[in-house]
Design a protein around this motif. Structure first.
Motif, short mmCIF file in Angstrom:
data_model
loop_
_atom_site.label_atom_id
_atom_site.label_comp_id
_atom_site.label_asym_id
_atom_site.label_seq_id
_atom_site.Cartn_x
_atom_site.Cartn_y
_atom_site.Cartn_z
N THR A 297 0.84 -1.20 0.00
CA THR A 297 0.00 0.00 0.00
C THR A 297 0.87 1.25 0.00
O THR A 297 1.80 1.37 0.79
CB THR A 297 -0.91 0.01 1.24
N MET B 63 -2.68 3.91 -3.52
CA MET B 63 -2.37 2.84 -4.46
C MET B 63 -2.23 1.53 -3.68
O MET B 63 -1.52 1.47 -2.67
CB MET B 63 -1.07 3.13 -5.20
N VAL C 37 0.71 7.40 -10.48
CA VAL C 37 -0.63 7.96 -10.22
C VAL C 37 -1.16 8.71 -11.43
O VAL C 37 -2.33 8.59 -11.80
CB VAL C 37 -0.60 8.88 -8.99
N HIS D 114 5.23 7.39 -9.06
CA HIS D 114 4.58 6.15 -8.61
C HIS D 114 3.37 5.76 -9.47
O HIS D 114 2.54 4.96 -9.04
CB HIS D 114 4.18 6.28 -7.14
N ALA E 91 -2.60 6.42 -13.93
CA ALA E 91 -3.89 5.89 -13.50
C ALA E 91 -5.00 6.93 -13.66
O ALA E 91 -6.15 6.59 -13.97
CB ALA E 91 -3.81 5.42 -12.05
N ARG F 39 -2.36 -0.40 -8.03
CA ARG F 39 -3.63 0.00 -8.64
C ARG F 39 -4.25 1.13 -7.82
O ARG F 39 -4.29 1.06 -6.60
CB ARG F 39 -4.58 -1.19 -8.70
N LEU F 40 -4.73 2.16 -8.50
CA LEU F 40 -5.33 3.30 -7.81
C LEU F 40 -6.66 2.89 -7.19
O LEU F 40 -7.57 2.45 -7.88
CB LEU F 40 -5.56 4.44 -8.81
N GLN F 41 -6.76 3.06 -5.86
CA GLN F 41 -7.97 2.67 -5.14
C GLN F 41 -8.77 3.86 -4.63
O GLN F 41 -9.97 3.76 -4.42
CB GLN F 41 -7.61 1.76 -3.95
#
Length: 345
Positions: free
Chosen positions: A4, A20, A219, A217, A222, A24-26
């Motif tokens: 995370t 992330m 982002v 990173h 994404a 994966r972008l959460q």
């Protein structure tokens, strides 16, 4: 990266935070532009006029802004009261507020209008609950305010929790003392994106807060996916998430799958992905799902999957039910700023 990651950066000059998980972008948060009232802000407001038939009251805020209080019974025009912003207002509409103010931080929530000390129900270990209750009694000794210790307190050092309680108790005391007055006034700013990420996201494996952390990173890559309404799902299915002025329309497509269960599989994939998409895009209000064809006997399975998916989401969402045309409707709190107008240019 694995694990995370919380990335703190700026987009178009505004503070933004990204969560992330396994690359994966959460979740994604962005601070609104200007001085518009933001969720969590506390004001001394002045009652303006009642809305007959709705039971609500229009309020005056500083700088000519207006607010709408749904529970306006017993208020008279000109009366001052403390209110807290609960969501973002649509263009041209009043800011939604509540008179039940609370002071929320990473570990503690101080509730001036609700006395009593409570521990999050998700903490079930009795020894841990006893430890936290003792900390709560120490931190709130001599105060008439109530408090809730959040699930994030589980296993956390007592000194960190006590410091958090002291900060929130002090903020509550200062703000409540400012309740008296006859003019609208901002008493406490709402949290920005960086503060919200720190407050509401569990302790990550890594925090990246240097300038350019979004690019470093992944982002920004994404976020590009949020610029389109099209979302690819598992099994070749897809959805289109299209906000309109009246509602958010979600169209489910089966893609190239021509099997008898194609519609059900696409709808279940939509149910699992929908909370993430609404969260990332900052969408709320009325949401209508135009689902792929499936047998009526499969509706219970779809509803169960949808309910399970939203149970893990932090934003209040009501699953309203089916329409005569076979659409499924939801009602979601407007707690986030729509992201589409905030993405990098």
């Amino acid at each position: 990266m694995k694990g995370t990651l919380v990335a703190l950066d700026h987009i178009n000059g505004r503070a933004a935070a990204a969560l992330m998980v396994e690359g994966r972008l959460q979740d994604f948060l962005v601070t609104p532009e200007g001085d518009a009232p933001t969720p969590g802000a506390i004001y001394r407001a002045i009652a303006d006029r009642p809305l007959k038939g709705q039971g609500g009251m229009m309020l005056r805020l500083p700088d000519g802004a207006t607010a709408f209080l749904r529970q306006g019974k017993g208020l008279r025009p000109g009366q001052a009261l403390l209110v807290q912003v609960t969501g973002y207002a649509e263009g041209g509409k009043a800011v939604p507020v509540t008179h039940k103010v609370l002071f929320k931080s990473r570990y503690a929530i101080v509730t001036p209008d609700a006395p009593g000390l409570n521990i999050s129900r998700t903490i079930r270990d009795e020894d841990e609950r006893d430890r936290l209750l003792e900390i709560a009694h120490i931190g709130m000794d001599g105060s008439d305010y109530g408090m809730i210790l959040r699930s994030s307190c589980d296993g956390v050092d007592a000194d960190d929790i006590e410091e958090d309680i002291a900060d929130m108790r002090g903020a509550a005391t200062e703000v409540m003392a400012g309740a008296e007055g006859n003019t609208p006034e901002l008493l406490l700013n709402g949290p920005d994106a960086h503060h919200l990420g720190w407050r509401d996201w569990d302790a990550p494996d890594l925090v990246a807060n240097a300038d350019g952390s979004f690019e470093d990173h992944g982002v920004l890559d994404a976020l590009v996916e949020l610029e389109t309404t099209h979302v690819t799902l598992s099994g070749g299915a897809s959805i289109y998430v299209e906000p309109t002025r009246a509602l958010v329309a979600v169209d489910v497509n089966t893609g190239g799958d021509t099997s008898p269960a194609a519609g059900l599989k696409a709808n279940l994939a939509c149910a699992r992905e929908l909370p993430r998409q609404l969260r990332l895009r900052g969408l709320g209000g009325q949401i209508t799902l135009d689902l792929a064809p499936m047998a009526k006997k499969d509706r219970k399975l779809f509803e169960s999957t949808l309910r399970s998916a939203f149970r893990a989401d932090t934003i209040d969402t009501s699953l309203v039910g089916w329409t005569p045309l076979g659409h499924y409707e939801l009602q979601r709190k407007r707690e986030r700023l729509p992201v589409l107008g905030c993405l990098p240019k």
